[in-house]
Design a protein around this motif. Sequence first.
Motif, PDB file in Angstrom:
ATOM      1  N   ARG A   1       0.750  10.359 -15.681  1.00  0.00           N
ATOM      2  CA  ARG A   1      -0.460  10.689 -16.436  1.00  0.00           C
ATOM      3  C   ARG A   1      -1.449  11.474 -15.562  1.00  0.00           C
ATOM      4  O   ARG A   1      -2.081  12.422 -16.031  1.00  0.00           O
ATOM      5  N   ILE A   2      -1.538  11.095 -14.275  1.00  0.00           N
ATOM      6  CA  ILE A   2      -2.445  11.820 -13.368  1.00  0.00           C
ATOM      7  C   ILE A   2      -1.974  13.272 -13.239  1.00  0.00           C
ATOM      8  O   ILE A   2      -2.784  14.199 -13.181  1.00  0.00           O
ATOM      9  N   GLY A   3      -0.655  13.469 -13.245  1.00  0.00           N
ATOM     10  CA  GLY A   3      -0.097  14.829 -13.206  1.00  0.00           C
ATOM     11  C   GLY A   3      -0.579  15.657 -14.394  1.00  0.00           C
ATOM     12  O   GLY A   3      -0.940  16.837 -14.247  1.00  0.00           O
ATOM     13  N   ILE A   4      -0.595  15.028 -15.567  1.00  0.00           N
ATOM     14  CA  ILE A   4      -1.045  15.741 -16.773  1.00  0.00           C
ATOM     15  C   ILE A   4      -2.551  16.033 -16.690  1.00  0.00           C
ATOM     16  O   ILE A   4      -3.002  17.148 -16.992  1.00  0.00           O
ATOM     17  N   PHE A   5      -3.314  15.030 -16.248  1.00  0.00           N
ATOM     18  CA  PHE A   5      -4.768  15.236 -16.081  1.00  0.00           C
ATOM     19  C   PHE A   5      -5.033  16.386 -15.105  1.00  0.00           C
ATOM     20  O   PHE A   5      -5.952  17.184 -15.290  1.00  0.00           O
TER      21      PHE A   5
ATOM     22  N   SER B   1       0.835  -1.206   0.000  1.00  0.00           N
ATOM     23  CA  SER B   1       0.000   0.000   0.000  1.00  0.00           C
ATOM     24  C   SER B   1       0.870   1.257   0.000  1.00  0.00           C
ATOM     25  O   SER B   1       0.545   2.249  -0.647  1.00  0.00           O
ATOM     26  N   LEU B   2       1.998   1.180   0.735  1.00  0.00           N
ATOM     27  CA  LEU B   2       2.883   2.354   0.796  1.00  0.00           C
ATOM     28  C   LEU B   2       3.570   2.577  -0.549  1.00  0.00           C
ATOM     29  O   LEU B   2       3.664   3.702  -1.041  1.00  0.00           O
ATOM     30  N   ILE B   3       4.018   1.479  -1.159  1.00  0.00           N
ATOM     31  CA  ILE B   3       4.776   1.603  -2.403  1.00  0.00           C
ATOM     32  C   ILE B   3       3.918   2.165  -3.531  1.00  0.00           C
ATOM     33  O   ILE B   3       4.350   3.023  -4.286  1.00  0.00           O
ATOM     34  N   TRP B   4       2.650   1.681  -3.638  1.00  0.00           N
ATOM     35  CA  TRP B   4       1.776   2.256  -4.679  1.00  0.00           C
ATOM     36  C   TRP B   4       1.765   3.780  -4.569  1.00  0.00           C
ATOM     37  O   TRP B   4       1.922   4.495  -5.551  1.00  0.00           O
ATOM     38  N   LYS B   5       1.558   4.233  -3.334  1.00  0.00           N
ATOM     39  CA  LYS B   5       1.390   5.671  -3.132  1.00  0.00           C
ATOM     40  C   LYS B   5       2.677   6.420  -3.467  1.00  0.00           C
ATOM     41  O   LYS B   5       2.661   7.440  -4.155  1.00  0.00           O
ATOM     42  N   ILE B   6       3.795   5.886  -2.956  1.00  0.00           N
ATOM     43  CA  ILE B   6       5.066   6.589  -3.167  1.00  0.00           C
ATOM     44  C   ILE B   6       5.430   6.608  -4.656  1.00  0.00           C
ATOM     45  O   ILE B   6       5.849   7.632  -5.188  1.00  0.00           O
ATOM     46  N   VAL B   7       5.251   5.462  -5.323  1.00  0.00           N
ATOM     47  CA  VAL B   7       5.617   5.394  -6.745  1.00  0.00           C
ATOM     48  C   VAL B   7       4.834   6.445  -7.523  1.00  0.00           C
ATOM     49  O   VAL B   7       5.387   7.174  -8.356  1.00  0.00           O
ATOM     50  N   LEU B   8       3.547   6.556  -7.230  1.00  0.00           N
ATOM     51  CA  LEU B   8       2.712   7.520  -7.958  1.00  0.00           C
ATOM     52  C   LEU B   8       3.182   8.954  -7.728  1.00  0.00           C
ATOM     53  O   LEU B   8       3.294   9.742  -8.673  1.00  0.00           O
ATOM     54  N   VAL B   9       3.492   9.269  -6.468  1.00  0.00           N
ATOM     55  CA  VAL B   9       3.954  10.636  -6.165  1.00  0.00           C
ATOM     56  C   VAL B   9       5.280  10.913  -6.881  1.00  0.00           C
ATOM     57  O   VAL B   9       5.474  11.986  -7.481  1.00  0.00           O
ATOM     58  N   PHE B  10       6.188   9.928  -6.853  1.00  0.00           N
ATOM     59  CA  PHE B  10       7.497  10.123  -7.483  1.00  0.00           C
ATOM     60  C   PHE B  10       7.363  10.212  -9.009  1.00  0.00           C
ATOM     61  O   PHE B  10       8.124  10.915  -9.655  1.00  0.00           O
ATOM     62  N   GLU B  11       6.360   9.509  -9.548  1.00  0.00           N
ATOM     63  CA  GLU B  11       6.124   9.599 -10.998  1.00  0.00           C
ATOM     64  C   GLU B  11       5.634  11.000 -11.374  1.00  0.00           C
ATOM     65  O   GLU B  11       5.966  11.520 -12.431  1.00  0.00           O
ATOM     66  N   VAL B  12       4.842  11.588 -10.483  1.00  0.00           N
ATOM     67  CA  VAL B  12       4.374  12.953 -10.739  1.00  0.00           C
ATOM     68  C   VAL B  12       5.573  13.908 -10.746  1.00  0.00           C
ATOM     69  O   VAL B  12       5.703  14.795 -11.587  1.00  0.00           O
ATOM     70  N   LEU B  13       6.493  13.660  -9.774  1.00  0.00           N
ATOM     71  CA  LEU B  13       7.666  14.533  -9.652  1.00  0.00           C
ATOM     72  C   LEU B  13       8.569  14.479 -10.881  1.00  0.00           C
ATOM     73  O   LEU B  13       9.075  15.479 -11.337  1.00  0.00           O
ATOM     74  N   GLY B  14       8.767  13.273 -11.387  1.00  0.00           N
ATOM     75  CA  GLY B  14       9.657  13.174 -12.537  1.00  0.00           C
ATOM     76  C   GLY B  14       9.734  11.779 -13.095  1.00  0.00           C
ATOM     77  O   GLY B  14      10.333  10.910 -12.464  1.00  0.00           O
ATOM     78  N   SER B  15       9.082  11.560 -14.253  1.00  0.00           N
ATOM     79  CA  SER B  15       9.197  10.269 -14.930  1.00  0.00           C
ATOM     80  C   SER B  15       8.686  10.428 -16.358  1.00  0.00           C
ATOM     81  O   SER B  15       8.128  11.479 -16.717  1.00  0.00           O
TER      82      SER B  15
END
Lengths: 240, 260
Positions: free
Chosen positions: B211-215, B190-204
């Motif tokens: 994609r959520i960052g773009i939306f 549960s923690l990793i899903w959340k962290i990965v998504l936040v880090f993807e928003v930051l830079g990926s």
Amino acid sequence: MASGVPVSIRVAEKRFAGQAEPLFADLALDLAASEVVALIGPSGVGKSTLLRMVAGIERAFSGRIEIGGQSPDAAAVPGFVFQDPRLLPWQSAVGNLTAVNPSLDLGEARALLAEMGLKGYEDALPGELSGGMQRRVALARALAVKPQVLLLDEPFVSIDRKLARELMALVTRVIASHGATVLIVTHEPEDAARLADRVVRLEGRPATITAEHRISTPREERDVAFLRAETDRITGEAEI
Amino acid sequence: MENERRTARWGAAGLEWFSLPLLVLVWYLLAVVVDHRLFPTPVTVVRELWELALHRSLIADVGKTLARAAIAFVTAMGLGIVLGALLGRLRSVDRLFGSWIIIGLNIPAIVVAITCYIWLGLTEFALILAVVVNKTPLVTVTMREGVRALDQGYGELAQVYRVPFWRRMRLFVLPQLMPYVLTAARTGLSLIWKIVLVFEVLGSDGGVGFRIGIFFQNFDIAGILSYTVAFMTVVIFLEYAVMRRLEAKVLGWRPAFQSR
């Protein structure tokens, strides 16, 4: 089943950290092959510790223990019954036997459990068994290693007398049929009188052997009157 | 007695099956009541999800995020289990490194991510490393407690019967540690899903978070919820198809588990 071997216990000193007086000093006890010896004595005198030393659990002591002329590590694996059943709760009854002896085939394991009156419960988990049944599995597990020496640490403690008598009858049968040398720790003189060829009393600090009683009457002939008289002898209430 | 127990179990299972449809129903009713374009109904979101899956990059994005999460999860679990075992077993190691673990537990995830990105660039490796650094202390602490709680009685039992090391690990030690491993795995996932998504928003360069960052920049709430639903579907699938089955297999002997 392998027959019993002699056991020689020579403890120069056994001391627990932080205790001024040693638990044992110059203690000597010999068991003949296939002899059944009961260790009795007050709580804390060191009966269970001595048993654990023979089993190789307690290693910090000076002296020498020989099982069949060999050190405990080199000798065949002993059978050990703890005060609590100490079954692996995630293993079935059969699994608890094969866990300590992987070379035991399933048929042998099931036969041992049947001998303990557990036919039909071979695949049950310990949590599904009553307290008495769990103790039977623990006894079967001790026999699963085909022991030359069987060590029983207060196997009838914390259970009601009816269950204790049932288990004692079972242990008596096991002693007769398996022929191992048996060292049993108990605080009940009657249990000792029922099971042992010799009763050894440990007392004091450092613990010394203060009395020994030989019982030559065959186990199957030890009736209530005999046990009462023998218990009195052991507890010192009657003249020897 | 057995019939009553079976009925109770079926009743409990029925409630569980009813749980998710109930959530969807509540969502639908709220959306109807609010009636605003920024609060779409489940029907709108599912229609959008279908569109994104068929004609856009939803499947590729979910796959990318899952791959990152899986690599980070396996690495963090492996490291955490080894470190936790060492710390739980060796008091001196625990004394020496215990405070490192406390720092690891409390350092903000965002700090770790930004630091990794600055030091290593906006790379896949930096993202996964940041997730691993965030997650490992939690696994370590859980496993340390598990090792400390090992029943010494079973150790004595194995010692008396001279059970060889690996057999002892497999039959005597691991079953005692499995509740802790599963706890670490579940909280870890549960923690990793959340962290990965936040880090993807930051830079990926892709992934659900990216994609959520773009939306977000386009205020496209249907898109955000579509990706969320897609991802949650995967998570729920993992929960029921993997975690629960694994739990039933390795913890089935526990009375607490049997009474569920």
